[in-house]
Design a protein around this motif. Structure first.
Motif, PDB file in Angstrom:
ATOM      1  N   GLN A  85       0.878  -1.397   0.293  1.00 39.57           N
ATOM      2  CA  GLN A  85      -0.008  -0.129   0.128  1.00 39.57           C
ATOM      3  C   GLN A  85       0.804   1.260   0.082  1.00 39.57           C
ATOM      4  OE1 GLN A  85      -3.502   0.459  -0.102  1.00 39.57           O
ATOM      5  NE2 GLN A  85      -3.600  -1.264  -0.797  1.00 39.57           N
ATOM      6  N   LEU A  86       1.992   1.314   0.938  1.00 39.91           N
ATOM      7  CA  LEU A  86       2.645   2.499   0.689  1.00 39.91           C
ATOM      8  C   LEU A  86       3.316   2.719  -0.648  1.00 39.91           C
ATOM      9  CD1 LEU A  86       4.516   1.920   4.400  1.00 39.91           C
ATOM     10  CD2 LEU A  86       3.015   3.817   3.670  1.00 39.91           C
ATOM     11  N   LYS A  87       3.768   1.507  -1.274  1.00 44.35           N
ATOM     12  CA  LYS A  87       4.261   1.626  -2.569  1.00 44.35           C
ATOM     13  C   LYS A  87       3.518   2.042  -3.729  1.00 44.35           C
ATOM     14  CE  LYS A  87       8.426  -1.085  -1.165  1.00 44.35           C
ATOM     15  NZ  LYS A  87       9.009  -2.310  -1.416  1.00 44.35           N
ATOM     16  N   MET A  88       1.916   1.913  -3.435  1.00 42.99           N
ATOM     17  CA  MET A  88       1.006   2.437  -4.161  1.00 42.99           C
ATOM     18  C   MET A  88       0.520   3.831  -3.722  1.00 42.99           C
ATOM     19  SD  MET A  88      -1.364  -0.895  -5.325  1.00 42.99           S
ATOM     20  CE  MET A  88      -1.584  -1.754  -3.693  1.00 42.99           C
ATOM     21  N   GLY A  89       1.251   4.413  -2.859  1.00 40.93           N
ATOM     22  CA  GLY A  89       0.909   5.835  -2.658  1.00 40.93           C
ATOM     23  C   GLY A  89       0.254   6.038  -1.139  1.00 40.93           C
ATOM     24  N   ALA A  90       0.038   5.040  -0.316  1.00 40.49           N
ATOM     25  CA  ALA A  90      -0.544   5.653   0.838  1.00 40.49           C
ATOM     26  C   ALA A  90       0.062   6.423   1.720  1.00 40.49           C
ATOM     27  CB  ALA A  90      -0.681   4.260   1.627  1.00 40.49           C
ATOM     28  N   LYS A  91      -0.590   7.413   1.828  1.00 38.16           N
ATOM     29  CA  LYS A  91      -0.092   8.508   2.757  1.00 38.16           C
ATOM     30  C   LYS A  91      -0.203   8.323   4.121  1.00 38.16           C
ATOM     31  CE  LYS A  91       1.453  11.751   1.271  1.00 38.16           C
ATOM     32  NZ  LYS A  91       2.753  12.329   0.952  1.00 38.16           N
ATOM     33  N   LEU A  92      -1.099   7.550   4.753  1.00 39.84           N
ATOM     34  CA  LEU A  92      -1.344   7.468   6.156  1.00 39.84           C
ATOM     35  C   LEU A  92      -1.394   5.854   6.230  1.00 39.84           C
ATOM     36  CD1 LEU A  92      -3.545   9.730   7.969  1.00 39.84           C
ATOM     37  CD2 LEU A  92      -3.174   7.483   8.715  1.00 39.84           C
ATOM     38  N   ILE A  93      -0.882   5.450   7.569  1.00 43.94           N
ATOM     39  CA  ILE A  93      -1.144   4.330   7.987  1.00 43.94           C
ATOM     40  C   ILE A  93      -1.921   4.228   9.425  1.00 43.94           C
ATOM     41  CG2 ILE A  93      -0.487   1.703   8.806  1.00 43.94           C
ATOM     42  CD1 ILE A  93      -0.149   2.215   5.543  1.00 43.94           C
TER      43      ILE A  93
END
Length: 285
Positions: A85-93
Protein backbone atom coordinates in the motif's frame (compact mmCIF):
# COMPACT_ATOMS: atom_id res chain seq x y z
CA UNK A 1 -12.15 27.31 4.66
CA UNK A 2 -9.90 28.69 1.95
CA UNK A 3 -6.84 26.46 1.85
CA UNK A 4 -8.11 24.12 4.57
CA UNK A 5 -7.34 20.39 4.58
CA UNK A 6 -9.57 17.67 5.98
CA UNK A 7 -7.58 14.52 6.76
CA UNK A 8 -10.57 12.55 8.04
CA UNK A 9 -13.21 12.15 5.30
CA UNK A 10 -15.58 9.15 5.40
CA UNK A 11 -17.02 9.22 1.87
CA UNK A 12 -18.09 6.15 -0.07
CA UNK A 13 -18.32 3.54 -1.38
CA UNK A 14 -18.10 1.80 1.96
CA UNK A 15 -19.52 -1.08 3.93
CA UNK A 16 -21.29 1.63 5.91
CA UNK A 17 -23.93 3.88 4.40
CA UNK A 18 -22.44 7.19 3.25
CA UNK A 19 -24.11 10.40 2.13
CA UNK A 20 -21.55 11.19 -0.57
CA UNK A 21 -18.96 9.37 -2.64
CA UNK A 22 -15.27 10.21 -3.04
CA UNK A 23 -15.87 12.23 -6.21
CA UNK A 24 -18.58 14.31 -4.56
CA UNK A 25 -16.31 14.91 -1.57
CA UNK A 26 -13.64 16.34 -3.87
CA UNK A 27 -16.15 18.48 -5.76
CA UNK A 28 -17.59 19.91 -2.56
CA UNK A 29 -14.13 20.58 -1.16
CA UNK A 30 -13.19 22.42 -4.34
CA UNK A 31 -16.34 24.53 -4.21
CA UNK A 32 -15.44 25.54 -0.66
CA UNK A 33 -11.89 26.49 -1.69
CA UNK A 34 -10.23 23.71 0.28
CA UNK A 35 -6.69 22.60 -0.45
CA UNK A 36 -6.88 18.88 0.18
CA UNK A 37 -8.71 15.89 1.66
CA UNK A 38 -7.68 12.46 2.87
CA UNK A 39 -10.10 9.56 2.50
CA UNK A 40 -10.50 7.09 5.35
CA UNK A 41 -12.40 3.83 5.23
CA UNK A 42 -12.15 1.26 8.01
CA UNK A 43 -12.22 -1.67 5.59
CA UNK A 44 -10.28 -0.76 2.44
CA UNK A 45 -7.70 1.67 1.13
CA UNK A 46 -8.53 4.43 -1.34
CA UNK A 47 -4.80 5.01 -2.00
CA UNK A 48 -4.49 2.87 -5.19
CA UNK A 49 -7.34 4.83 -6.80
CA UNK A 50 -5.85 8.27 -6.25
CA UNK A 51 -3.99 8.38 -9.61
CA UNK A 52 -7.27 7.65 -11.43
CA UNK A 53 -9.09 10.24 -9.36
CA UNK A 54 -6.38 12.78 -10.10
CA UNK A 55 -6.85 12.16 -13.83
CA UNK A 56 -10.60 12.74 -13.58
CA UNK A 57 -10.75 15.36 -10.80
CA UNK A 58 -7.31 16.96 -10.84
CA UNK A 59 -8.64 20.11 -12.53
CA UNK A 60 -10.37 21.00 -9.25
CA UNK A 61 -7.00 21.67 -7.65
CA UNK A 62 -7.75 19.65 -4.50
CA UNK A 63 -4.93 17.41 -3.26
CA UNK A 64 -6.23 13.89 -2.67
CA UNK A 65 -4.78 11.29 -0.34
CA UNK A 66 -5.61 7.79 0.85
CA UNK A 67 -4.38 5.42 3.50
CA UNK A 68 -4.77 1.99 5.04
CA UNK A 69 -6.44 1.02 8.31
CA UNK A 70 -4.92 -2.14 9.80
CA UNK A 71 -8.18 -3.89 10.65
CA UNK A 72 -8.70 -7.62 10.10
CA UNK A 73 -10.77 -6.78 7.03
CA UNK A 74 -7.68 -5.31 5.33
CA UNK A 75 -5.14 -7.89 6.50
CA UNK A 76 -4.60 -6.77 10.07
CA UNK A 77 -0.99 -6.37 11.19
CA UNK A 78 0.39 -7.63 7.88
CA UNK A 79 3.70 -6.00 6.86
CA UNK A 80 3.34 -7.24 3.28
CA UNK A 81 0.03 -5.43 2.83
CA UNK A 82 1.47 -2.28 4.40
CA UNK A 83 4.53 -2.43 2.14
CA UNK A 84 2.38 -2.79 -0.99
CA UNK A 85 0.00 0.00 0.00
CA UNK A 86 2.81 2.42 0.79
CA UNK A 87 4.34 1.67 -2.60
CA UNK A 88 0.95 2.39 -4.19
CA UNK A 89 0.93 5.82 -2.61
CA UNK A 90 -0.72 5.40 0.79
CA UNK A 91 -0.03 8.58 2.73
CA UNK A 92 -1.24 7.36 6.13
CA UNK A 93 -1.27 4.07 7.99
CA UNK A 94 -3.81 3.83 10.78
CA UNK A 95 -3.40 1.25 13.49
CA UNK A 96 -6.58 -0.86 14.01
CA UNK A 97 -9.77 1.10 14.52
CA UNK A 98 -13.16 -0.64 14.65
CA UNK A 99 -11.49 -4.03 15.04
CA UNK A 100 -8.95 -3.05 17.68
CA UNK A 101 -9.29 -4.81 21.02
CA UNK A 102 -9.72 -1.45 22.72
CA UNK A 103 -12.53 -0.39 20.38
CA UNK A 104 -14.38 -3.67 20.86
CA UNK A 105 -14.12 -3.39 24.65
CA UNK A 106 -15.00 0.31 24.69
CA UNK A 107 -17.98 -0.04 22.35
CA UNK A 108 -19.84 -2.53 24.50
CA UNK A 109 -23.36 -1.10 25.04
CA UNK A 110 -22.30 2.18 23.40
CA UNK A 111 -23.96 2.47 20.01
CA UNK A 112 -21.87 5.43 18.87
CA UNK A 113 -18.69 3.36 19.05
CA UNK A 114 -20.20 0.21 17.61
CA UNK A 115 -20.05 -0.62 13.91
CA UNK A 116 -23.48 -0.84 12.29
CA UNK A 117 -22.54 -3.27 9.54
CA UNK A 118 -23.05 -7.01 9.71
CA UNK A 119 -19.46 -7.93 8.92
CA UNK A 120 -18.02 -11.23 10.05
CA UNK A 121 -17.30 -11.03 13.77
CA UNK A 122 -13.71 -9.99 14.26
CA UNK A 123 -11.24 -10.79 17.03
CA UNK A 124 -9.79 -7.73 18.67
CA UNK A 125 -6.35 -6.63 17.53
CA UNK A 126 -3.68 -5.35 19.87
CA UNK A 127 -0.16 -4.20 19.02
CA UNK A 128 1.42 -5.45 22.24
CA UNK A 129 2.02 -8.89 23.73
CA UNK A 130 0.91 -10.15 27.13
CA UNK A 131 3.84 -8.31 28.74
CA UNK A 132 2.96 -4.99 27.10
CA UNK A 133 5.86 -5.16 24.66
CA UNK A 134 5.38 -4.11 21.05
CA UNK A 135 4.94 -7.03 18.67
CA UNK A 136 7.80 -7.68 16.25
CA UNK A 137 5.45 -7.53 13.28
CA UNK A 138 4.44 -4.00 14.30
CA UNK A 139 8.12 -3.00 14.43
CA UNK A 140 8.45 -4.24 10.85
CA UNK A 141 5.44 -2.12 9.86
CA UNK A 142 6.97 0.92 11.56
CA UNK A 143 10.15 0.46 9.54
CA UNK A 144 8.12 0.55 6.33
CA UNK A 145 6.29 3.68 7.44
CA UNK A 146 9.59 5.36 8.31
CA UNK A 147 11.12 4.41 4.96
CA UNK A 148 8.14 5.86 3.07
CA UNK A 149 8.02 8.94 5.35
CA UNK A 150 4.30 8.27 5.72
CA UNK A 151 2.01 9.28 8.58
CA UNK A 152 1.39 6.87 11.46
CA UNK A 153 -1.97 7.18 13.20
CA UNK A 154 -2.65 5.45 16.50
CA UNK A 155 -6.12 4.47 15.28
CA UNK A 156 -8.40 3.34 18.08
CA UNK A 157 -5.73 1.76 20.27
CA UNK A 158 -5.78 2.24 24.03
CA UNK A 159 -3.60 5.07 25.34
CA UNK A 160 -1.26 2.52 26.99
CA UNK A 161 -0.66 0.88 23.61
CA UNK A 162 -0.20 4.27 21.93
CA UNK A 163 2.64 5.30 24.22
CA UNK A 164 4.46 2.02 23.50
CA UNK A 165 3.79 2.32 19.77
CA UNK A 166 4.85 5.95 19.38
CA UNK A 167 7.97 5.56 21.51
CA UNK A 168 9.19 2.73 19.27
CA UNK A 169 8.05 4.52 16.12
CA UNK A 170 10.15 7.56 16.94
CA UNK A 171 13.18 5.35 17.63
CA UNK A 172 12.74 3.78 14.20
CA UNK A 173 12.57 7.08 12.37
CA UNK A 174 8.84 7.70 11.94
CA UNK A 175 8.51 11.47 11.79
CA UNK A 176 4.78 12.02 11.23
CA UNK A 177 2.66 10.99 14.22
CA UNK A 178 -1.11 11.52 14.39
CA UNK A 179 -3.68 10.91 17.11
CA UNK A 180 -7.37 10.93 16.22
CA UNK A 181 -10.07 12.07 18.71
CA UNK A 182 -7.98 11.32 21.82
CA UNK A 183 -10.78 11.85 24.35
CA UNK A 184 -13.25 9.63 22.48
CA UNK A 185 -12.86 5.94 23.26
CA UNK A 186 -9.06 5.96 23.65
CA UNK A 187 -8.96 6.67 27.40
CA UNK A 188 -6.63 9.67 27.26
CA UNK A 189 -6.08 12.10 30.10
CA UNK A 190 -5.30 15.77 29.53
CA UNK A 191 -1.72 15.03 30.56
CA UNK A 192 -1.50 12.36 27.86
CA UNK A 193 -2.58 14.88 25.24
CA UNK A 194 -0.11 17.47 26.46
CA UNK A 195 2.80 15.04 26.73
CA UNK A 196 2.18 13.40 23.34
CA UNK A 197 1.97 16.84 21.74
CA UNK A 198 5.32 17.67 23.32
CA UNK A 199 6.57 14.30 22.03
CA UNK A 200 5.84 15.51 18.50
CA UNK A 201 2.41 14.10 17.68
CA UNK A 202 -0.31 16.10 15.96
CA UNK A 203 -3.54 15.85 17.94
CA UNK A 204 -6.54 15.77 15.61
CA UNK A 205 -9.93 16.70 17.01
CA UNK A 206 -12.98 15.33 15.16
CA UNK A 207 -15.43 18.10 14.28
CA UNK A 208 -18.38 15.71 14.42
CA UNK A 209 -17.96 15.28 18.19
CA UNK A 210 -18.46 19.00 18.91
CA UNK A 211 -20.80 20.42 16.27
CA UNK A 212 -24.49 19.83 15.53
CA UNK A 213 -24.26 16.19 14.41
CA UNK A 214 -25.62 12.86 15.61
CA UNK A 215 -22.14 12.13 16.98
CA UNK A 216 -22.08 15.21 19.19
CA UNK A 217 -20.98 14.21 22.69
CA UNK A 218 -18.94 17.22 23.83
CA UNK A 219 -19.73 20.84 24.62
CA UNK A 220 -17.92 23.82 23.07
CA UNK A 221 -16.18 24.34 26.40
CA UNK A 222 -14.83 20.80 26.26
CA UNK A 223 -13.51 21.42 22.74
CA UNK A 224 -11.53 24.34 24.12
CA UNK A 225 -10.18 22.17 26.93
CA UNK A 226 -9.18 19.44 24.45
CA UNK A 227 -7.44 21.90 22.13
CA UNK A 228 -5.72 23.76 24.94
CA UNK A 229 -4.31 20.52 26.35
CA UNK A 230 -2.12 20.23 23.25
CA UNK A 231 -2.15 23.87 22.19
CA UNK A 232 -3.30 25.11 18.76
CA UNK A 233 0.25 24.72 17.41
CA UNK A 234 -0.01 20.93 17.86
CA UNK A 235 -3.69 20.52 16.97
CA UNK A 236 -5.51 19.80 13.73
CA UNK A 237 -9.20 19.48 12.99
CA UNK A 238 -10.70 16.84 10.73
CA UNK A 239 -14.38 16.48 10.00
CA UNK A 240 -14.65 12.70 10.64
CA UNK A 241 -17.84 13.03 8.57
CA UNK A 242 -19.53 11.52 5.56
CA UNK A 243 -22.11 9.39 7.35
CA UNK A 244 -25.79 9.70 6.52
CA UNK A 245 -27.93 12.00 8.68
CA UNK A 246 -24.92 14.16 9.47
CA UNK A 247 -23.46 17.38 8.08
CA UNK A 248 -21.23 16.92 5.05
CA UNK A 249 -17.46 16.99 5.65
CA UNK A 250 -17.31 20.53 4.25
CA UNK A 251 -20.18 21.74 6.42
CA UNK A 252 -18.64 20.04 9.44
CA UNK A 253 -15.34 21.81 8.89
CA UNK A 254 -17.16 25.11 8.43
CA UNK A 255 -19.07 24.66 11.70
CA UNK A 256 -15.88 23.69 13.55
CA UNK A 257 -14.10 26.80 12.27
CA UNK A 258 -16.97 29.02 13.41
CA UNK A 259 -16.97 27.31 16.79
CA UNK A 260 -13.22 27.79 17.29
CA UNK A 261 -13.48 31.47 16.43
CA UNK A 262 -16.40 31.84 18.85
CA UNK A 263 -14.27 30.19 21.55
CA UNK A 264 -11.74 32.97 21.21
CA UNK A 265 -9.04 31.42 19.04
CA UNK A 266 -7.44 33.91 16.66
CA UNK A 267 -7.79 33.61 12.92
CA UNK A 268 -4.12 32.64 12.71
CA UNK A 269 -4.59 29.91 15.32
CA UNK A 270 -7.63 28.50 13.55
CA UNK A 271 -5.88 28.69 10.19
CA UNK A 272 -3.03 26.74 11.73
CA UNK A 273 -5.36 23.99 12.93
CA UNK A 274 -7.24 23.55 9.64
CA UNK A 275 -4.51 24.50 7.16
CA UNK A 276 -0.87 24.70 8.23
CA UNK A 277 -0.72 21.78 10.67
CA UNK A 278 -2.48 19.21 8.44
CA UNK A 279 -0.58 20.51 5.41
CA UNK A 280 2.72 19.95 7.17
CA UNK A 281 1.58 16.48 8.18
CA UNK A 282 0.97 15.38 4.58
CA UNK A 283 4.09 17.14 3.32
CA UNK A 284 2.57 20.14 1.54
CA UNK A 285 4.56 23.38 1.62
Amino acid sequence: MKGALDLHVHSGPSTMERQLDHFEAVEQAAEAGMRGILFKDHHYSVAPFIPIMNRVLGHHGVAMYGGLVLNNSTGGLDPFVVDAQLKMGAKLIWMPTAQSANHIRSSRRKSRLATNVALKKSPGITVVDAYGELLDVVKEILDSIAEADAILSSGHLHISEIWTLFTEAKKRGVKRLLINHPMYGLHFTYDDIRELAEFGAVIEQSACLYIDSRFNVYSPEELKEHIDAAGPAHTSIGSDLGQVDNPTPVEGMRQAIKLCLALGYSEDEVRGMVNHNPAKLVGLD
